[in-house]
Write a protein that holds these residues in place. Structure first.
Motif, PDB file in Angstrom:
ATOM      1  N   GLU A  81     104.283 -13.243 -89.960  1.00 37.21           N
ATOM      2  CA  GLU A  81     103.052 -12.594 -90.391  1.00 37.21           C
ATOM      3  C   GLU A  81     103.128 -11.079 -90.234  1.00 37.21           C
ATOM      4  O   GLU A  81     102.447 -10.340 -90.943  1.00 37.21           O
ATOM      5  N   THR A  82     103.938 -10.626 -89.294  1.00 32.62           N
ATOM      6  CA  THR A  82     104.045  -9.184 -89.041  1.00 32.62           C
ATOM      7  C   THR A  82     105.244  -8.544 -89.728  1.00 32.62           C
ATOM      8  O   THR A  82     105.576  -7.393 -89.444  1.00 32.62           O
ATOM      9  N   ASP A  83     105.895  -9.270 -90.626  1.00 36.83           N
ATOM     10  CA  ASP A  83     107.060  -8.731 -91.323  1.00 36.83           C
ATOM     11  C   ASP A  83     106.618  -7.629 -92.287  1.00 36.83           C
ATOM     12  O   ASP A  83     105.803  -7.870 -93.186  1.00 36.83           O
TER      13      ASP A  83
ATOM     14  N   PRO B 267      92.940 -14.842 -85.211  1.00 34.87           N
ATOM     15  CA  PRO B 267      93.313 -14.544 -86.610  1.00 34.87           C
ATOM     16  C   PRO B 267      92.309 -13.666 -87.348  1.00 34.87           C
ATOM     17  O   PRO B 267      92.641 -13.110 -88.396  1.00 34.87           O
ATOM     18  N   ALA B 268      91.095 -13.524 -86.814  1.00 38.45           N
ATOM     19  CA  ALA B 268      90.103 -12.688 -87.489  1.00 38.45           C
ATOM     20  C   ALA B 268      90.090 -11.255 -86.970  1.00 38.45           C
ATOM     21  O   ALA B 268      89.316 -10.429 -87.470  1.00 38.45           O
ATOM     22  N   ARG B 269      90.929 -10.928 -86.002  1.00 43.04           N
ATOM     23  CA  ARG B 269      90.974  -9.566 -85.482  1.00 43.04           C
ATOM     24  C   ARG B 269      91.590  -8.619 -86.514  1.00 43.04           C
ATOM     25  O   ARG B 269      92.516  -8.987 -87.254  1.00 43.04           O
ATOM     26  N   THR B 270      91.097  -7.402 -86.538  1.00 47.98           N
ATOM     27  CA  THR B 270      91.582  -6.431 -87.528  1.00 47.98           C
ATOM     28  C   THR B 270      92.810  -5.660 -87.045  1.00 47.98           C
ATOM     29  O   THR B 270      93.423  -4.943 -87.847  1.00 47.98           O
ATOM     30  N   ASP B 271      93.142  -5.774 -85.759  1.00 47.10           N
ATOM     31  CA  ASP B 271      94.300  -5.039 -85.233  1.00 47.10           C
ATOM     32  C   ASP B 271      95.531  -5.922 -85.076  1.00 47.10           C
ATOM     33  O   ASP B 271      96.508  -5.542 -84.437  1.00 47.10           O
TER      34      ASP B 271
ATOM     35  N   VAL C 288      98.466  -4.312 -87.511  1.00 47.08           N
ATOM     36  CA  VAL C 288      98.466  -2.871 -87.761  1.00 47.08           C
ATOM     37  C   VAL C 288      99.886  -2.315 -87.858  1.00 47.08           C
ATOM     38  O   VAL C 288     100.146  -1.348 -88.583  1.00 47.08           O
ATOM     39  N   ASN C 289     100.825  -2.963 -87.169  1.00 46.26           N
ATOM     40  CA  ASN C 289     102.203  -2.462 -87.190  1.00 46.26           C
ATOM     41  C   ASN C 289     102.820  -2.501 -88.583  1.00 46.26           C
ATOM     42  O   ASN C 289     103.772  -1.787 -88.872  1.00 46.26           O
ATOM     43  N   ILE C 290     102.266  -3.335 -89.466  1.00 45.25           N
ATOM     44  CA  ILE C 290     102.784  -3.420 -90.835  1.00 45.25           C
ATOM     45  C   ILE C 290     102.600  -2.083 -91.544  1.00 45.25           C
ATOM     46  O   ILE C 290     103.494  -1.595 -92.253  1.00 45.25           O
ATOM     47  N   ILE C 291     101.432  -1.457 -91.364  1.00 43.03           N
ATOM     48  CA  ILE C 291     101.191  -0.151 -91.987  1.00 43.03           C
ATOM     49  C   ILE C 291     102.114   0.901 -91.376  1.00 43.03           C
ATOM     50  O   ILE C 291     102.666   1.756 -92.085  1.00 43.03           O
ATOM     51  N   GLU C 292     102.299   0.835 -90.086  1.00 42.65           N
ATOM     52  CA  GLU C 292     103.158   1.810 -89.408  1.00 42.65           C
ATOM     53  C   GLU C 292     104.599   1.696 -89.867  1.00 42.65           C
ATOM     54  O   GLU C 292     105.303   2.700 -90.029  1.00 42.65           O
ATOM     55  N   ASP C 293     105.076   0.466 -90.090  1.00 41.29           N
ATOM     56  CA  ASP C 293     106.477   0.250 -90.475  1.00 41.29           C
ATOM     57  C   ASP C 293     106.728   0.441 -91.964  1.00 41.29           C
ATOM     58  O   ASP C 293     107.875   0.620 -92.386  1.00 41.29           O
ATOM     59  N   ALA C 294     105.669   0.361 -92.781  1.00 41.02           N
ATOM     60  CA  ALA C 294     105.857   0.485 -94.232  1.00 41.02           C
ATOM     61  C   ALA C 294     106.219   1.918 -94.595  1.00 41.02           C
ATOM     62  O   ALA C 294     105.686   2.871 -94.034  1.00 41.02           O
TER      63      ALA C 294
ATOM     64  N   ILE D 246      97.615  -6.150 -96.616  1.00 42.02           N
ATOM     65  CA  ILE D 246      98.180  -7.233 -95.809  1.00 42.02           C
ATOM     66  C   ILE D 246      97.340  -7.488 -94.562  1.00 42.02           C
ATOM     67  O   ILE D 246      97.285  -8.613 -94.060  1.00 42.02           O
ATOM     68  N   ILE D 247      96.689  -6.441 -94.018  1.00 44.20           N
ATOM     69  CA  ILE D 247      95.991  -6.595 -92.738  1.00 44.20           C
ATOM     70  C   ILE D 247      94.569  -7.121 -92.913  1.00 44.20           C
ATOM     71  O   ILE D 247      93.813  -7.188 -91.945  1.00 44.20           O
ATOM     72  N   ILE D 248      94.178  -7.510 -94.122  1.00 37.78           N
ATOM     73  CA  ILE D 248      92.879  -8.154 -94.301  1.00 37.78           C
ATOM     74  C   ILE D 248      92.857  -9.419 -93.454  1.00 37.78           C
ATOM     75  O   ILE D 248      93.764 -10.247 -93.532  1.00 37.78           O
TER      76      ILE D 248
END
Length: 581
Positions: free
Chosen positions: A79-81, A285-289, A292-298, A419-421
């Motif tokens: 999920e965090t890929d 699974p409903a947390r918004t954080d 977050v690492n996906i945005i940082e790594d993109a 992705i983080i929705i």
């Protein structure tokens, strides 16, 4: 200012009803032109094109983002890929390219082409084969990052090859004019089960996502229902500028145009508040954080390219399975073309435009496969509906929208945002979106006689039997033993793909069981399709190419090509008949 009369006209366009025709006040051509603000050949000012294009982009982004939420887990991705956001960016990038190609040189209608849920059904059937099932969770957890990446990229390469090769069927079907001889078999009783089963088959995924937090999921589809169905006539005062009158207050139909976007923003904010206040515990699974690492790594900028996940691989089972998705997309697009033409004030698309549109769609699907999007392309019904509601059917607006999509596909962090929705929000959207897809398929039944026991038998059996068969096949994956492993895999995929089984059963029964044309809906359906192939006029035509028409009219050999604007019906097949003689 948008008033109730304007809104009603837009709704009438969505239903395919020409109000003035019913009243007998105007000719069809006049009624078409008077029913849109910007017709298909009109060019609005560039600054209006940008905002109208953004509207089309926001309309399709929900459907695009929904696909990876189902595809990526089936590929065994974490999920965090961060590559999840790259897959989304690739889908949006390819969507922009094919949309521009379709609107400019394809069918020339202002339609948006992009990733489609129709391909998810055969995709899941292929990935459910013993060779492609995900390893046990403890095995995946023990893998290194590179080993885990090898697991999902190998599956993506299999899908890429299957999609690209299967798309050649649609490409051939369109550009070589085969569709002209096949349209008589694609009846409403073929369209209904094929398209309806796309949504019905995916209900497990909606349930899985929504059940992670039913309160958030329920809030999502309740808000979406209120915005899209109950508040469509509620307009919001907004400032607008006009050269003649300057700044004025205009009433903007916010809830009519952006119900999905508003719902996502509100429910995302609710999840954010519940995350900050600690109502949702860590790892909920409903947390918004959570991602977050996906945005940082993109990456900020990344240009998708063919074969980015590896060289595509091809198997017979995969190709034949993906043909089910191609079939569903072909049937669906055939029903969209005449509807879109009516909505944007254009004449019914001639045979050469339909041929060229389907061929270009097949080309787009092949490119989407080679680019590694894990999906094909199809006409977005959401954007077709947007044309009817907004009365903006300009081809130029969709071309601007295609440019926005290409730009967004290159900026990697924008793709990562979607992705983080939170997953329960996505589940609530699935409950509505998949239901709407099923409803669109069933809407084809408006043409048939629903008082006929023959038709009710075909509808019931072609919808129910595929669900029974595919569910049984999924539970008994190794039940077929023909002695040939490749044939076993092919039959497993074909019989596990509900849209293929349903479409085949509906088409077979409708063409075998006796029934009148009126009973089968053929008379009413024929009015929706223009199968004429008159050559392009010297004065120009809506469906002419934007460039090179003077040469095309001069070349007599173009009259024989089924995808050319100068094509004359029957000349291509007559050419082969002469050769046989």
């Amino acid at each position: 200012m948008v008033n109730n009369n304007v809104i009603q006209i837009g709704l009438d366009a969505v239903r395919g009803v020409c109000v003035n025709d019913v009243r007998g006040e105007q000719k069809p051509e006049e009624a078409r032109k008077g029913n849109v603000t910007y017709g298909i050949d009109d060019t609005p000012p560039w600054y209006l094109c940008i905002f109208m294009a953004l509207q089309h982009y926001l309309t399709m982004i929900g459907a695009i983002v929904a696909i990876p939420f189902i595809l990526c887990p089936a590929l065994c991705m974490e999920e965090t890929d961060p590559d999840r956001s790259n897959i989304i960016s690739t889908m949006i990038f390819v969507t922009g390219l094919i949309t521009w190609l379709q609107a400019t040189f394809g069918c020339r209608l202002p339609i948006v082409q992009g990733g489609t849920i129709s391909f998810l059904v055969p995709t899941l059937a292929i990935l459910n084969l013993p060779a492609w099932k995900c390893p046990e969770e403890e095995i995946l957890v023990a893998m290194s990052t590179e080993e885990r990446r090898q697991v999902w990229t190998s599956r993506m390469c299999e899908l890429s090859g299957a999609i690209a090769v299967a798309a050649l069927f649609q490409l051939f079907l369109g550009y070589f004019g085969v569709i002209g001889s096949l349209l008589r078999f694609v009846t409403p009783l073929t369209i209904a089960p094929t398209v309806a089963l796309v949504g019905l088959t995916l209900f497990d995924h909606a349930a899985e996502a929504a059940s992670q937090q039913w309160g958030i999921a329920a809030g999502t589809f309740i808000l979406l229902t209120i915005f899209s169905q109950c508040m469509t006539n509620v307009n919001i005062p907004t400032l607008s500028y006009n050269r003649d009158s300057g700044c004025t207050v205009a009433w903007f139909p916010l809830f009519k145009l952006f119900p999905v976007l508003l719902t996502i923003i509100i429910m995302w904010a609710v999840c954010g508040i519940l995350t900050v206040t600690g109502v949702f515990p860590p790892e909920h699974p409903a947390r918004t954080d959570l991602k977050v690492n996906i945005i940082e790594d993109a990456p900020w900028f990344r240009i998708p390219y063919p074969g980015q996940w590896g060289a595509p691989t091809v198997s017979v089972a995969g190709v034949l399975g993906m043909l089910a998705g191609v079939l569903a997309c072909t049937v669906e697009s055939i029903s969209y073309y005449p509807t879109t033409a009516r909505m944007c004030g254009a004449p019914p698309p001639p045979l050469h435009a339909i041929n060229r549109g389907l061929g270009t769609e097949g080309l787009g699907t092949a490119l989407a496969g080679l680019w590694g999007s894990g999906n094909g392309t199809n006409t977005f019904g959401e954007n077709v509906g947007a044309i009817g509601v907004t009365k903006v059917g300009s081809r130029r607006v969709v071309q601007f929208a295609a440019g926005l999509m290409v730009l967004q596909g290159v900026v990697g962090k924008l793709g990562a945002v979607f992705i983080i929705i939170p997953q329960p929000v996505v589940g609530g959207l699935f409950c509505v979106m998949f239901g709407m897809i099923s409803a669109f398929g069933l809407s084809a039944l408006q043409y048939v006689d629903l008082n006929s026991s023959r038709n009710l038998y075909i509808i019931g059996f072609s919808l129910f039997f595929p669900l029974v068969l595919t569910r049984w096949m999924a539970a008994h994956s190794g039940v077929i033993h023909t002695g040939l492993e490749a044939l076993d895999a092919v039959l497993q995929v074909l019989l596990s793909t509900s849209i293929l089984v349903g479409g085949a059963v509906g088409c077979l029964l409708d063409n075998v069981i006796p029934g009148t044309d009126e009973e089968r809906g053929l008379a009413a359906w024929a009015k929706e399709m223009s199968l004429e192939a008159a050559g392009a006029s010297d004065d120009g035509d809506t469906y002419d190419f934007p460039i090179g028409m003077s040469l095309i009219r001069r070349w007599k050999w173009t009259y024989y090509l089924p995808f050319m604007p100068t094509y004359e019906k029957g000349k291509f097949t007559a050419l082969f008949i002469k050769k046989k003689l």
